[in-house]
Design an enzyme around this catalytic site. Sequence first.
Site, short mmCIF file in Angstrom:
data_model
loop_
_atom_site.label_atom_id
_atom_site.label_comp_id
_atom_site.label_asym_id
_atom_site.label_seq_id
_atom_site.Cartn_x
_atom_site.Cartn_y
_atom_site.Cartn_z
N GLY A 62 18.23 40.32 39.43
CA GLY A 62 18.76 41.31 38.50
C GLY A 62 18.62 40.98 37.03
O GLY A 62 19.20 41.66 36.19
N TRP A 64 16.15 41.36 34.85
CA TRP A 64 15.57 42.42 34.02
C TRP A 64 16.51 43.61 33.90
O TRP A 64 16.71 44.15 32.81
CB TRP A 64 14.21 42.85 34.59
CG TRP A 64 13.10 41.94 34.17
CD1 TRP A 64 13.21 40.68 33.66
CD2 TRP A 64 11.71 42.23 34.21
NE1 TRP A 64 11.97 40.16 33.38
CE2 TRP A 64 11.03 41.09 33.72
CE3 TRP A 64 10.97 43.33 34.63
CZ2 TRP A 64 9.64 41.04 33.62
CZ3 TRP A 64 9.58 43.27 34.54
CH2 TRP A 64 8.92 42.14 34.05
N ASP A 82 14.36 46.19 45.51
CA ASP A 82 13.88 44.87 45.93
C ASP A 82 14.07 44.72 47.43
O ASP A 82 15.00 45.31 48.00
CB ASP A 82 14.62 43.74 45.20
CG ASP A 82 13.83 42.43 45.21
OD1 ASP A 82 13.33 42.04 44.14
OD2 ASP A 82 13.69 41.82 46.28
N ASP A 98 11.71 47.21 51.35
CA ASP A 98 10.35 46.73 51.07
C ASP A 98 9.56 47.85 50.41
O ASP A 98 9.25 48.86 51.06
CB ASP A 98 9.70 46.28 52.37
CG ASP A 98 8.36 45.59 52.17
OD1 ASP A 98 7.76 45.75 51.08
OD2 ASP A 98 7.90 44.90 53.09
N ASP A 123 8.45 43.03 38.31
CA ASP A 123 8.45 41.57 38.33
C ASP A 123 8.18 41.09 39.76
O ASP A 123 8.55 39.98 40.14
CB ASP A 123 9.79 41.04 37.82
CG ASP A 123 9.72 39.62 37.29
OD1 ASP A 123 8.64 39.21 36.84
OD2 ASP A 123 10.74 38.91 37.35
N LYS A 163 4.30 41.93 35.82
CA LYS A 163 3.91 40.53 35.97
C LYS A 163 2.65 40.48 36.83
O LYS A 163 2.60 41.05 37.91
CB LYS A 163 5.02 39.73 36.65
CG LYS A 163 4.62 38.29 36.93
CD LYS A 163 5.81 37.42 37.27
CE LYS A 163 6.42 37.75 38.62
NZ LYS A 163 7.61 36.91 38.89
#
Length: 208
Positions: A62, A64, A82, A98, A123, A163
């Site tokens: 968490g 971000w 997530d 997922d 991320d 990322k």
Amino acid sequence: MGKKRSASSSRWLNEHFKDPFVQKAHKQKLRSRAYFKLDEIQQSDRLFKPGMTVVDLGAAPGGWSQYVVTQIGDKGRIIACDILDMDPIVGVDFLQGDFRDENVLAALLDRVGEDQVDVVMSDMAPNFSGMPSVDIPRAMYLVELALDMCKQVLAKKGSFVVKVFQGEGFDEYLREIRSLFTTVKVRKPEASRDRSREVYIVATGYRG
């Protein structure tokens, strides 16, 4: 008897707990050191403004989302996803699942609703095996999915921060992003470890 840690995992743990950003995050009761990576990106690129709608992919634990809440205020909105569970954050609508699963994607799109999203951020990273020939394709698959999400929900002139791990497929991915956004920067925040292959692509001005 329990198994001994490998030399590499012991080295990682030692490096992790000595990391000044890990220590700083712990002192400030922040979810993770990723908070500081996004703060540095915000200082240079000014992605977030009050009232924005933001999608956070690979959100747990968490860091971000915790940062973005401070930038978009009470009228802003964060939809986070997530595969791992995440403790609640006020102002964050969290979906556990997922992202590669079509049903989870459909549920995420349902949470977004009719709103157009101002920023998509990812991320996400796979579980690493230590073999670049396996890990890099897995990582590239996730960032391709994040870009697909942009194509579905991102508002015109919106922004994308992702990322990415440098390796096979990176240059082609960067070219694709440059074709979709007016300004694209590659950032290596100070809180990102020097030996890590990770960089952050910051893209603004989605052409829609």
